[in-house]
Design a protein around this motif. Structure first.
Motif, PDB file in Angstrom:
ATOM      1  N   GLY A  41     -25.195  43.902  14.333  1.00 41.19           N
ATOM      2  CA  GLY A  41     -25.105  43.908  12.886  1.00 41.19           C
ATOM      3  C   GLY A  41     -25.459  42.562  12.292  1.00 41.19           C
ATOM      4  O   GLY A  41     -25.686  41.582  13.013  1.00 41.19           O
ATOM      5  N   PRO A  42     -25.482  42.494  10.969  1.00 47.57           N
ATOM      6  CA  PRO A  42     -25.867  41.257  10.280  1.00 47.57           C
ATOM      7  C   PRO A  42     -24.892  40.108  10.497  1.00 47.57           C
ATOM      8  O   PRO A  42     -25.253  38.955  10.295  1.00 47.57           O
ATOM      9  N   GLN A  43     -23.672  40.397  10.943  1.00 44.96           N
ATOM     10  CA  GLN A  43     -22.704  39.327  11.184  1.00 44.96           C
ATOM     11  C   GLN A  43     -22.965  38.602  12.511  1.00 44.96           C
ATOM     12  O   GLN A  43     -22.415  37.538  12.754  1.00 44.96           O
ATOM     13  N   VAL A  44     -23.830  39.141  13.360  1.00 44.03           N
ATOM     14  CA  VAL A  44     -24.178  38.486  14.625  1.00 44.03           C
ATOM     15  C   VAL A  44     -25.279  37.468  14.331  1.00 44.03           C
ATOM     16  O   VAL A  44     -26.355  37.821  13.853  1.00 44.03           O
ATOM     17  N   LYS A  45     -25.007  36.210  14.632  1.00 42.66           N
ATOM     18  CA  LYS A  45     -25.939  35.130  14.300  1.00 42.66           C
ATOM     19  C   LYS A  45     -26.475  34.454  15.560  1.00 42.66           C
ATOM     20  O   LYS A  45     -25.784  34.376  16.578  1.00 42.66           O
ATOM     21  N   ASP A  46     -27.696  33.988  15.474  1.00 44.17           N
ATOM     22  CA  ASP A  46     -28.375  33.240  16.539  1.00 44.17           C
ATOM     23  C   ASP A  46     -28.602  34.056  17.808  1.00 44.17           C
ATOM     24  O   ASP A  46     -28.700  33.511  18.901  1.00 44.17           O
ATOM     25  N   TYR A  47     -28.718  35.365  17.662  1.00 40.49           N
ATOM     26  CA  TYR A  47     -29.088  36.215  18.799  1.00 40.49           C
ATOM     27  C   TYR A  47     -30.591  36.428  18.735  1.00 40.49           C
ATOM     28  O   TYR A  47     -31.116  36.901  17.730  1.00 40.49           O
ATOM     29  N   VAL A  48     -31.296  36.056  19.792  1.00 38.49           N
ATOM     30  CA  VAL A  48     -32.749  36.204  19.848  1.00 38.49           C
ATOM     31  C   VAL A  48     -33.076  37.205  20.932  1.00 38.49           C
ATOM     32  O   VAL A  48     -32.734  37.006  22.108  1.00 38.49           O
ATOM     33  N   LEU A  49     -33.709  38.280  20.560  1.00 36.70           N
ATOM     34  CA  LEU A  49     -34.084  39.322  21.506  1.00 36.70           C
ATOM     35  C   LEU A  49     -35.254  38.836  22.348  1.00 36.70           C
ATOM     36  O   LEU A  49     -36.274  38.393  21.816  1.00 36.70           O
ATOM     37  N   GLY A  50     -35.102  38.885  23.671  1.00 41.18           N
ATOM     38  CA  GLY A  50     -36.168  38.455  24.578  1.00 41.18           C
ATOM     39  C   GLY A  50     -37.183  39.556  24.811  1.00 41.18           C
ATOM     40  O   GLY A  50     -36.982  40.702  24.419  1.00 41.18           O
ATOM     41  N   GLY A  51     -38.264  39.216  25.481  1.00 41.24           N
ATOM     42  CA  GLY A  51     -39.329  40.177  25.742  1.00 41.24           C
ATOM     43  C   GLY A  51     -39.001  41.165  26.840  1.00 41.24           C
ATOM     44  O   GLY A  51     -39.456  42.294  26.826  1.00 41.24           O
ATOM     45  N   GLN A  52     -38.204  40.782  27.806  1.00 38.59           N
ATOM     46  CA  GLN A  52     -37.845  41.647  28.921  1.00 38.59           C
ATOM     47  C   GLN A  52     -36.374  42.023  28.838  1.00 38.59           C
ATOM     48  O   GLN A  52     -35.606  41.432  28.076  1.00 38.59           O
ATOM     49  N   GLU A  66     -25.142  30.550  22.318  1.00 42.90           N
ATOM     50  CA  GLU A  66     -25.384  30.155  20.930  1.00 42.90           C
ATOM     51  C   GLU A  66     -25.068  31.261  19.917  1.00 42.90           C
ATOM     52  O   GLU A  66     -25.190  31.061  18.712  1.00 42.90           O
ATOM     53  N   VAL A  67     -24.663  32.430  20.393  1.00 47.46           N
ATOM     54  CA  VAL A  67     -24.400  33.561  19.503  1.00 47.46           C
ATOM     55  C   VAL A  67     -23.003  33.418  18.911  1.00 47.46           C
ATOM     56  O   VAL A  67     -22.057  33.024  19.581  1.00 47.46           O
ATOM     57  N   TRP A  68     -22.903  33.750  17.607  1.00 47.31           N
ATOM     58  CA  TRP A  68     -21.603  33.676  16.953  1.00 47.31           C
ATOM     59  C   TRP A  68     -21.497  34.764  15.887  1.00 47.31           C
ATOM     60  O   TRP A  68     -22.499  35.348  15.473  1.00 47.31           O
ATOM     61  N   LEU A  69     -20.282  35.084  15.515  1.00 44.61           N
ATOM     62  CA  LEU A  69     -20.028  36.108  14.497  1.00 44.61           C
ATOM     63  C   LEU A  69     -19.650  35.436  13.178  1.00 44.61           C
ATOM     64  O   LEU A  69     -18.769  34.573  13.146  1.00 44.61           O
ATOM     65  N   ASP A  70     -20.314  35.850  12.138  1.00 42.54           N
ATOM     66  CA  ASP A  70     -20.042  35.339  10.797  1.00 42.54           C
ATOM     67  C   ASP A  70     -19.103  36.322  10.108  1.00 42.54           C
ATOM     68  O   ASP A  70     -19.521  37.334   9.560  1.00 42.54           O
ATOM     69  N   ARG A  71     -17.804  36.025  10.185  1.00 43.46           N
ATOM     70  CA  ARG A  71     -16.806  36.933   9.578  1.00 43.46           C
ATOM     71  C   ARG A  71     -16.024  36.247   8.501  1.00 43.46           C
ATOM     72  O   ARG A  71     -15.654  35.156   8.539  1.00 43.46           O
TER      73      ARG A  71
END
Length: 160
Positions: free
Chosen positions: A135-146, A155-160
């Motif tokens: 969801g939009p509250q998940v920050k700094d998540y980058v989807l990889g190619g594989q 580096e992932v964090w939740l903006d709540r």
């Protein structure tokens, strides 16, 4: 009909699949002896090519045709478990890899796929999907190619 053996990993998921496949192949007159081993033995026997047949679930995300063709179908490739060695197939794989036109490459990959199917070396029972959602509250998540490229969440964090 004929007799053969198949190598499976221990575990309920694999053993249920083995029994199902044995039953289905029996309908075609193929008598399959199931050989189940622990994970370490399975991977060792597979690496040594010490099997008549084997079944294995292989998680992978296919971004590019070479992800499969170069690893599974080229002569001497690391995951060429059927020991396929076909100079014409190798040339076709190399040619599609160099092709820049997406439409032409797609047609070439279809020809390769048809050739592989005609060789009767392996059967893919299914291609499944691996899905990720956030969801939009998940920050700094980058989807990889594989499939496993983006499994680090430092580096992932939740903006709540």
């Amino acid at each position: 009909g004929f007799k053969t053996s198949t190598l499976y990993r221990k575990g309920s998921e694999y053993e249920v699949q083995a029994v199902f496949m044995k039953d289905q192949l029996a309908k075609l007159g193929i008598d399959v002896a199931i050989r189940t081993v622990d994970d370490a033995a399975f991977y060792d026997l597979r690496a040594k090519r010490a099997y008549e047949t084997f079944s294995h679930r292989r998680p992978m995300a296919v971004v590019e045709p070479d992800d499969i063709l170069m690893k599974e179908w080229k002569t001497g490739a690391s995951d060429n478990w059927g020991n396929v060695s076909d100079p014409e197939l190798d040339k076709m794989i190399d040619a599609q890899s160099r092709e820049q036109d997406p439409a032409k490459r797609k047609a070439m990959v279809r020809q390769i796929s048809n050739k592989i199917e005609d060789m009767y070396v392996e059967t893919k029972l299914l291609w499944g999907g691996y899905w990720r959602a956030w969801g939009p509250q998940v920050k700094d998540y980058v989807l990889g190619g594989q499939l496993y490229d983006a499994e680090k969440f430092a580096e992932v964090w939740l903006d709540r």
